[in-house]
Design a protein around this motif. Structure first.
Motif, PDB file in Angstrom:
ATOM      1  N   TRP A  34       0.791  -0.904  -0.173  1.00 31.83           N
ATOM      2  CA  TRP A  34       0.527   0.011  -0.234  1.00 31.83           C
ATOM      3  C   TRP A  34       0.761   1.102  -0.085  1.00 31.83           C
ATOM      4  CZ3 TRP A  34       0.872  -3.219   4.412  1.00 31.83           C
ATOM      5  CH2 TRP A  34       0.969  -2.528   5.416  1.00 31.83           C
ATOM      6  N   ASN A  42      -3.730   6.320 -11.536  1.00 36.20           N
ATOM      7  CA  ASN A  42      -3.364   4.803 -12.023  1.00 36.20           C
ATOM      8  C   ASN A  42      -2.627   3.892 -10.808  1.00 36.20           C
ATOM      9  OD1 ASN A  42      -6.018   4.358 -13.347  1.00 36.20           O
ATOM     10  ND2 ASN A  42      -4.873   5.517 -14.969  1.00 36.20           N
ATOM     11  N   THR A  54      -4.901  -0.656  -9.706  1.00 33.82           N
ATOM     12  CA  THR A  54      -5.095  -0.522  -8.693  1.00 33.82           C
ATOM     13  C   THR A  54      -5.396   1.196  -8.959  1.00 33.82           C
ATOM     14  OG1 THR A  54      -5.840  -0.073  -6.363  1.00 33.82           O
ATOM     15  CG2 THR A  54      -4.028   0.129  -7.170  1.00 33.82           C
ATOM     16  N   GLN A  55      -6.339   1.745  -8.356  1.00 36.42           N
ATOM     17  CA  GLN A  55      -6.942   3.614  -8.547  1.00 36.42           C
ATOM     18  C   GLN A  55      -6.062   4.329  -7.319  1.00 36.42           C
ATOM     19  OE1 GLN A  55     -10.327   4.805 -10.024  1.00 36.42           O
ATOM     20  NE2 GLN A  55      -8.719   5.320 -11.515  1.00 36.42           N
ATOM     21  N   ALA A  56      -5.750   4.680  -7.076  1.00 42.76           N
ATOM     22  CA  ALA A  56      -5.529   5.871  -5.392  1.00 42.76           C
ATOM     23  C   ALA A  56      -6.998   6.328  -5.071  1.00 42.76           C
ATOM     24  CB  ALA A  56      -4.792   7.116  -5.780  1.00 42.76           C
ATOM     25  N   ASP A  57      -7.354   5.988  -3.556  1.00 39.39           N
ATOM     26  CA  ASP A  57      -8.531   7.017  -3.918  1.00 39.39           C
ATOM     27  C   ASP A  57      -8.655   8.286  -3.614  1.00 39.39           C
ATOM     28  OD1 ASP A  57      -8.131   7.348  -1.368  1.00 39.39           O
ATOM     29  OD2 ASP A  57      -8.763   5.618  -0.149  1.00 39.39           O
ATOM     30  N   LYS A  61      -4.850   7.006  -0.811  1.00 38.62           N
ATOM     31  CA  LYS A  61      -4.773   6.119  -0.133  1.00 38.62           C
ATOM     32  C   LYS A  61      -4.925   4.972  -1.370  1.00 38.62           C
ATOM     33  CE  LYS A  61      -4.845   7.205   4.107  1.00 38.62           C
ATOM     34  NZ  LYS A  61      -5.717   6.643   5.606  1.00 38.62           N
ATOM     35  N   TRP A  62      -3.815   3.933  -1.715  1.00 39.98           N
ATOM     36  CA  TRP A  62      -4.470   2.530  -2.641  1.00 39.98           C
ATOM     37  C   TRP A  62      -3.674   1.693  -1.618  1.00 39.98           C
ATOM     38  CZ3 TRP A  62       0.702   0.279  -3.871  1.00 39.98           C
ATOM     39  CH2 TRP A  62       1.646   1.114  -3.537  1.00 39.98           C
ATOM     40  N   THR A  63      -4.726   0.198  -2.256  1.00 38.57           N
ATOM     41  CA  THR A  63      -3.407  -0.457  -2.002  1.00 38.57           C
ATOM     42  C   THR A  63      -3.619  -1.688  -2.900  1.00 38.57           C
ATOM     43  OG1 THR A  63      -3.239  -2.720   0.055  1.00 38.57           O
ATOM     44  CG2 THR A  63      -5.573  -1.927  -0.485  1.00 38.57           C
TER      45      THR A  63
END
Length: 500
Positions: A34, A42, A54-57, A61-63
């Motif tokens: 994370w 992205n 994934t994509q950062a919120d 934050k991303w994980t």
């Protein structure tokens, strides 16, 4: 200008310090990775042919979770977004968290045979990272630190118990070992849990109330003034010929290791979720005067950790308090340390996937920090090797099972043992016995078969209770034949243990 403004709003892809060069990821586990990035950015994570996107919120934050991997390496972990982060020399193996207070924190360089041990510590498959002390009431996302390769130069300041434990696993398993040292000397167990774990119970909420009141009006300026007063007192003490006791240097109560939730927020929270096999725990000296409170908090702490880590009921193995302080001859003297050991033993029936290393034979009367760290680590390693890795060896100390009174003697039976053994002399020592008046006297004892001990005293014609090793620093000599000491016990179980 527009281009500059847009660039300023971007946050580079980043990871917390638990992800650095030389790290170890837990084998056969979907390891979380994370970090942070620009909201909506992205992010792509790559390792050994795996690609996870994934994509950062909205909070940046991303994980992702990696596919489980077998032991091996080194690998390179690449994280790509608007920028690229490359983490090199990543190994896949077994990862353990080493937590507690000063006896877990105690470095190899200050332990027995430190020169010899350090000079022979060329083990590039062992990697470790130390979480710095950071007491705070606000959960932290990160800390300052980095993984290191075990070498004669780096190992001296690392946890001795952590190192010896990892070394033993390496010798048996021959896979990379990752050790996370998250310990703080003098810490109270209350500081290792979130505030929520101390709520819902009047006794535990009283701890919060006490500290909240203590912190009213306390600021960094309060601490700085206390430091200034200390310097004045120290100067006067030196000028006066150093007569009496050295002035006590104040600690920062707001940011220290005793305030509830401080270590949880500053040291535990930043690593929650990192892939691990299990946890080692050596703490309790600071709470030795309140075993009933410890009985409530420790299971709550472990339950919280397991829920938040989201990796199942991972194993937790703890070290029982060692023998300490002066020996005494009064068998009726109360011992809070003996009571704490009793509580720690009780956890084995109350905490799933837990176990205890008994070290009643390792302590030093004059020092709360016994220098022999290899023996406690080996006894922890026995648990892990037997329970997690299927190694055929004995791992649990003998424990009291039952008592039968025959005439004027107590026949004690023990479990988790094939053959009892007495060290140094033939007769078992460390037993006391009492009748209906509850007054204990020193008892005679002898081994009866493989798993029983006969205990008696001519002064107690009708015995009702027996104790073994029931003192802060008892003289004891009973082991299993493989060298694991008999667990201290009393047959008269207190009400607070019966009611739990």
């Amino acid at each position: 200008m527009l281009a500059l403004a847009t660039h300023a709003l971007r946050a580079e892809v980043s990871l917390p310090s638990i992800f650095t060069d030389h790290m170890v990821l837990q084998r056969n586990l979907a390891n979380p990775v994370w970090g942070k990035a620009t909201p909506g950015e992205n992010v792509s994570v790559r390792i050994d042919g795996q690609i996870h996107q994934t994509q950062a919120d909205a909070n940046g934050k991303w994980t992702v979770k990696l596919d489980p991997m077998n032991a091996g390496g080194p690998f390179t972990l690449n994280i790509e977004g608007n920028n690229t982060v490359t983490i090199q020399d990543v190994l896949i193996g077994e990862v353990w968290v080493c937590s507690g207070q000063s006896n877990m924190e105690w470095p190899l360089g200050r332990s027995n045979d430190s020169q010899l041990e350090a000079k022979s510590a060329n083990y590039p498959k062992i990697r470790f990272i130390t979480i710095p002390r950071n007491g705070t009431q606000e959960p932290q996302d990160d800390f300052e630190g980095a993984w290191e390769i075990c070498s004669p130069k780096t190992v001296k300041e690392f946890s001795a118990i952590g190192y010896y434990f990892g070394w033993r696993l390496l010798q048996v398993l021959d896979v990379p070992i990752g050790l996370i040292d998250n310990s703080w000397g003098g810490s109270m167990i209350e500081s290792w849990v979130p505030r929520e774990d101390l709520q819902g119970d009047p006794e535990l909420e009283a701890v919060l109330t006490k500290w909240d009141k203590r912190m009213e009006g306390y600021t960094d300026e309060t601490y700085q003034q206390a430091l200034a007063d200390y310097e004045v007192a120290k100067a006067a003490f030196i000028a006066g010929g150093k007569i009496g006791n050295w002035p006590h240097r104040p600690s920062n109560l707001a940011r220290g290791q005793m305030r509830p939730a401080n270590i949880y927020n500053g040291g535990v929270y930043p690593i929650i979720g990192y892939g691990i096999k299990g946890m080692l725990w050596y703490q309790g000296e600071s709470n030795a005067g309140e075993p009933d409170r410890y009985l409530k908090i420790f299971p709550r702490m472990l339950k919280t950790y397991r829920e938040q880590w989201d990796q199942g009921d991972f194993p937790c193995y703890w070290v029982q308090l060692a023998d300490y302080k002066a020996e005494h001859d009064d068998p009726n003297k109360r011992s809070y340390w003996a009571e704490m050991r009793e509580v720690q033993t009780a956890f084995m029936d109350r905490v799933p996937n837990g176990g205890q290393a008994v070290i009643i034979d390792v302590g030093e009367g004059r020092d709360i920090h016994p220098r022999n760290k290899r023996v406690p680590a080996d006894r922890l390693a026995r648990w892990a090797l037997a329970k997690q890795y299927g190694v055929d060896l004995e791992y649990r100390s003998p424990e009291y099972e039952s008592m039968e009174i025959v005439d004027n003697k107590a026949i004690l039976s023990f479990k988790h043992v094939r053959q009892l053994y007495t060290f140094d002399i033939k007769e078992p020592i460390g037993f006391t016995i009492a009748g209906e008046d509850g007054q204990f006297v020193w008892a005679k004892a002898k081994l009866v078969g493989a798993k029983q001990i006969e205990v008696w005293s001519d002064a107690v014609p009708h015995p009702t209770q027996v104790r073994y090793g029931w003192a802060t620093n008892p003289k004891v000599n009973v082991y299993s034949y493989n060298g694991l000491p008999l667990t201290p016990f009393r047959t008269d179980t207190p009400a607070y243990l019966q009611d739990q």
